[in-house]
Design a protein around this motif. Structure first.
Motif, PDB file in Angstrom:
ATOM      1  N   ILE A 205       0.871  -1.170   0.000  1.00  0.00           N
ATOM      2  CA  ILE A 205       0.000   0.000   0.000  1.00  0.00           C
ATOM      3  C   ILE A 205       0.912   1.225   0.000  1.00  0.00           C
ATOM      4  CG2 ILE A 205      -1.826   1.224   1.240  1.00  0.00           C
ATOM      5  CD1 ILE A 205      -2.394  -1.514   2.671  1.00  0.00           C
ATOM      6  N   CYS A 206       0.701   2.126  -0.952  1.00  0.00           N
ATOM      7  CA  CYS A 206       1.619   3.258  -1.106  1.00  0.00           C
ATOM      8  C   CYS A 206       0.896   4.584  -0.994  1.00  0.00           C
ATOM      9  CB  CYS A 206       2.295   3.225  -2.474  1.00  0.00           C
ATOM     10  SG  CYS A 206       3.053   1.652  -2.861  1.00  0.00           S
ATOM     11  N   GLU A 207       1.339   5.417  -0.026  1.00  0.00           N
ATOM     12  CA  GLU A 207       0.898   6.812   0.027  1.00  0.00           C
ATOM     13  C   GLU A 207       1.934   7.655  -0.709  1.00  0.00           C
ATOM     14  OE1 GLU A 207      -0.544   8.312   3.831  1.00  0.00           O
ATOM     15  OE2 GLU A 207      -0.589   6.275   4.625  1.00  0.00           O
ATOM     16  N   TRP A 208       1.505   8.723  -1.322  1.00  0.00           N
ATOM     17  CA  TRP A 208       2.358   9.635  -2.093  1.00  0.00           C
ATOM     18  C   TRP A 208       3.190   8.890  -3.141  1.00  0.00           C
ATOM     19  CZ3 TRP A 208       1.029  14.483  -1.838  1.00  0.00           C
ATOM     20  CH2 TRP A 208       0.359  14.931  -0.681  1.00  0.00           C
ATOM     21  N   PRO A 209       2.536   8.043  -3.955  1.00  0.00           N
ATOM     22  CA  PRO A 209       3.305   7.233  -4.913  1.00  0.00           C
ATOM     23  C   PRO A 209       4.068   8.075  -5.942  1.00  0.00           C
ATOM     24  CG  PRO A 209       0.941   7.086  -5.374  1.00  0.00           C
ATOM     25  CD  PRO A 209       1.090   7.784  -4.045  1.00  0.00           C
ATOM     26  N   TYR A 210       3.566   9.275  -6.262  1.00  0.00           N
ATOM     27  CA  TYR A 210       4.252  10.010  -7.332  1.00  0.00           C
ATOM     28  C   TYR A 210       5.647  10.469  -6.899  1.00  0.00           C
ATOM     29  CZ  TYR A 210       3.436  14.784  -5.575  1.00  0.00           C
ATOM     30  OH  TYR A 210       3.443  15.932  -4.838  1.00  0.00           O
ATOM     31  N   LYS A 211       5.901  10.499  -5.572  1.00  0.00           N
ATOM     32  CA  LYS A 211       7.244  10.865  -5.083  1.00  0.00           C
ATOM     33  C   LYS A 211       8.257   9.756  -5.392  1.00  0.00           C
ATOM     34  CE  LYS A 211       5.910  14.491  -2.339  1.00  0.00           C
ATOM     35  NZ  LYS A 211       6.509  15.803  -2.128  1.00  0.00           N
ATOM     36  N   ALA A 212       7.760   8.574  -5.724  1.00  0.00           N
ATOM     37  CA  ALA A 212       8.662   7.471  -6.088  1.00  0.00           C
ATOM     38  C   ALA A 212       8.384   7.029  -7.522  1.00  0.00           C
ATOM     39  CB  ALA A 212       8.491   6.306  -5.124  1.00  0.00           C
ATOM     40  N   ALA A 213       7.840   7.966  -8.306  1.00  0.00           N
ATOM     41  CA  ALA A 213       7.551   7.641  -9.715  1.00  0.00           C
ATOM     42  C   ALA A 213       8.854   7.236 -10.396  1.00  0.00           C
ATOM     43  CB  ALA A 213       6.937   8.844 -10.404  1.00  0.00           C
ATOM     44  N   GLY A 214       8.776   6.282 -11.281  1.00  0.00           N
ATOM     45  CA  GLY A 214       9.978   5.818 -11.964  1.00  0.00           C
ATOM     46  C   GLY A 214      10.571   4.596 -11.269  1.00  0.00           C
ATOM     47  N   PHE A 215      10.217   4.402 -10.007  1.00  0.00           N
ATOM     48  CA  PHE A 215      10.693   3.230  -9.266  1.00  0.00           C
ATOM     49  C   PHE A 215       9.563   2.222  -9.064  1.00  0.00           C
ATOM     50  CE2 PHE A 215      13.483   6.640  -8.019  1.00  0.00           C
ATOM     51  CZ  PHE A 215      14.723   6.069  -8.166  1.00  0.00           C
ATOM     52  N   LEU A 216       8.380   2.772  -8.780  1.00  0.00           N
ATOM     53  CA  LEU A 216       7.245   1.911  -8.446  1.00  0.00           C
ATOM     54  C   LEU A 216       6.740   1.152  -9.659  1.00  0.00           C
ATOM     55  CD1 LEU A 216       4.915   4.102  -6.208  1.00  0.00           C
ATOM     56  CD2 LEU A 216       6.148   2.032  -5.578  1.00  0.00           C
ATOM     57  N   PRO A 217       6.440  -0.133  -9.489  1.00  0.00           N
ATOM     58  CA  PRO A 217       5.756  -0.848 -10.574  1.00  0.00           C
ATOM     59  C   PRO A 217       4.332  -0.296 -10.744  1.00  0.00           C
ATOM     60  CG  PRO A 217       6.502  -2.360  -8.828  1.00  0.00           C
ATOM     61  CD  PRO A 217       6.681  -0.978  -8.312  1.00  0.00           C
ATOM     62  N   GLN A 218       3.710  -0.642 -11.832  1.00  0.00           N
ATOM     63  CA  GLN A 218       2.318  -0.248 -12.082  1.00  0.00           C
ATOM     64  C   GLN A 218       1.418  -0.804 -10.974  1.00  0.00           C
ATOM     65  OE1 GLN A 218       0.519   1.421 -14.516  1.00  0.00           O
ATOM     66  NE2 GLN A 218      -0.683  -0.031 -15.676  1.00  0.00           N
ATOM     67  N   PRO A 219       0.588   0.046 -10.361  1.00  0.00           N
ATOM     68  CA  PRO A 219      -0.291  -0.481  -9.304  1.00  0.00           C
ATOM     69  C   PRO A 219      -1.418  -1.319  -9.900  1.00  0.00           C
ATOM     70  CG  PRO A 219      -0.817   1.810  -9.728  1.00  0.00           C
ATOM     71  CD  PRO A 219       0.360   1.473 -10.604  1.00  0.00           C
ATOM     72  N   ASP A 220      -1.981  -2.207  -9.096  1.00  0.00           N
ATOM     73  CA  ASP A 220      -3.195  -2.921  -9.520  1.00  0.00           C
ATOM     74  C   ASP A 220      -4.398  -2.006  -9.365  1.00  0.00           C
ATOM     75  OD1 ASP A 220      -2.224  -5.740  -9.991  1.00  0.00           O
ATOM     76  OD2 ASP A 220      -1.410  -5.332  -8.007  1.00  0.00           O
ATOM     77  N   LEU A 221      -4.384  -1.234  -8.283  1.00  0.00           N
ATOM     78  CA  LEU A 221      -5.535  -0.375  -7.991  1.00  0.00           C
ATOM     79  C   LEU A 221      -5.045   0.978  -7.490  1.00  0.00           C
ATOM     80  CD1 LEU A 221      -8.697  -0.620  -7.820  1.00  0.00           C
ATOM     81  CD2 LEU A 221      -8.396  -1.074  -5.385  1.00  0.00           C
ATOM     82  N   GLU A 222      -5.615   2.039  -8.058  1.00  0.00           N
ATOM     83  CA  GLU A 222      -5.336   3.381  -7.550  1.00  0.00           C
ATOM     84  C   GLU A 222      -6.589   3.905  -6.883  1.00  0.00           C
ATOM     85  OE1 GLU A 222      -2.202   5.905  -9.858  1.00  0.00           O
ATOM     86  OE2 GLU A 222      -3.785   5.256 -11.231  1.00  0.00           O
ATOM     87  N   MET A 223      -6.396   4.610  -5.787  1.00  0.00           N
ATOM     88  CA  MET A 223      -7.503   5.182  -5.037  1.00  0.00           C
ATOM     89  C   MET A 223      -7.193   6.658  -4.835  1.00  0.00           C
ATOM     90  SD  MET A 223      -8.780   3.926  -1.291  1.00  0.00           S
ATOM     91  CE  MET A 223      -9.252   2.338  -1.788  1.00  0.00           C
ATOM     92  N   ALA A 224      -8.045   7.540  -5.368  1.00  0.00           N
ATOM     93  CA  ALA A 224      -7.831   8.985  -5.210  1.00  0.00           C
ATOM     94  C   ALA A 224      -8.887   9.535  -4.269  1.00  0.00           C
ATOM     95  CB  ALA A 224      -7.899   9.669  -6.567  1.00  0.00           C
ATOM     96  N   LEU A 225      -8.430  10.131  -3.162  1.00  0.00           N
ATOM     97  CA  LEU A 225      -9.354  10.651  -2.142  1.00  0.00           C
ATOM     98  C   LEU A 225      -9.445  12.164  -2.269  1.00  0.00           C
ATOM     99  CD1 LEU A 225      -7.586   8.140  -0.670  1.00  0.00           C
ATOM    100  CD2 LEU A 225      -9.204   8.651   1.110  1.00  0.00           C
ATOM    101  N   GLN A 226     -10.672  12.637  -2.335  1.00  0.00           N
ATOM    102  CA  GLN A 226     -10.882  14.074  -2.441  1.00  0.00           C
ATOM    103  C   GLN A 226     -11.765  14.521  -1.279  1.00  0.00           C
ATOM    104  OE1 GLN A 226     -12.618  15.302  -6.249  1.00  0.00           O
ATOM    105  NE2 GLN A 226     -13.604  16.929  -5.036  1.00  0.00           N
ATOM    106  N   VAL A 227     -11.324  15.591  -0.608  1.00  0.00           N
ATOM    107  CA  VAL A 227     -12.089  16.107   0.531  1.00  0.00           C
ATOM    108  C   VAL A 227     -13.102  17.125   0.010  1.00  0.00           C
ATOM    109  CG1 VAL A 227     -11.941  17.271   2.779  1.00  0.00           C
ATOM    110  CG2 VAL A 227     -10.042  15.848   1.992  1.00  0.00           C
TER     111      VAL A 227
END
Ligand SMILES: Nc1ncnc2c1ncn2[C@@H]1O[C@H](COP(=O)(O)OP(=O)(O)OP(=O)(O)O)[C@@H](O)[C@H]1O
Ligand SMILES: [Mg+2]
Length: 159
Positions: free
Chosen positions: A115-137
């Protein structure tokens, strides 16, 4: 062929709804080997959702936010076999060398739930996720949650 839609929107009026979704997701066997990426502003509920999910999966005791350590790992027993879980927070991830040195590459190559929070900070390293969840307040403090699947496994998680 998997006919599950690849995008789903949820509304969480209160944290109870976040907890209820975490509980239902915890019953999905496809979590056993899955990568979830959580997007959303500071305080949108990424750690809160993760805590509810980990508790529903059987993690007991304190679930720390991995903001400083970058990763916290867990092992639980599910259906008689161990399930390995890694909870990452890449907010402070800066040094590409850390990817190797801290063993992140090995963690992503090992079966389990990531489970990854702030995945874009590790963009280029992280494999493609199976599921993305975007939370909006929302203005009323409710959350609009957009789930997107990027693999058959991710679609099965949306089912
Ligand atoms: N519907 C909801 N779903 C999830 N959390 C909610 C909801 N409504 C209110 N909250 C509250 O919002 C806060 C979310 O904080 P949390 O630490 O989970 O955010 P975060 O996205 O992990 O932030 P950060 O980017 O700093 O790690 C918690 O205090 C939680 O109780
Ligand atoms: Mg957090």
């Amino acid at each position: 062929m998997n006919q599950t839609p690849i995008v789903k929107t949820l509304h969480w009026p209160h944290e109870d709804a976040c907890q209820a979704y975490a509980l239902s997701l915890s019953a999905n066997v496809h979590l056993r080997h899955a990568q979830l990426c959580l997007h959303g502003d500071l305080g949108s509920g990424k750690t809160t959702f993760t805590r509810h999910l980990l508790q529903a999966l059987g993690v007991s005791g304190r679930i720390k936010s991995p903001t400083y350590a970058v990763v916290e790992s867990y092992e639980v027993e599910r259906g008689g076999t161990p399930l390995f879980i890694w909870h990452f927070d890449f907010y402070r991830f800066k040094d590409p060398q850390e990817w190797e040195d801290a063993g992140f590459r090995d963690m992503f190559a090992t079966p389990g739930l990531k489970i990854c929070e702030w995945p874009y900070k590790a963009a280029g390293f992280l494999p493609q996720p199976d599921l993305e969840m975007a939370l909006q307040v929302n203005a009323d403090d409710s959350r609009t949650v957009t789930l997107s699947a990027h693999s058959d496994n991710g679609r099965s998680l949306l089912a």
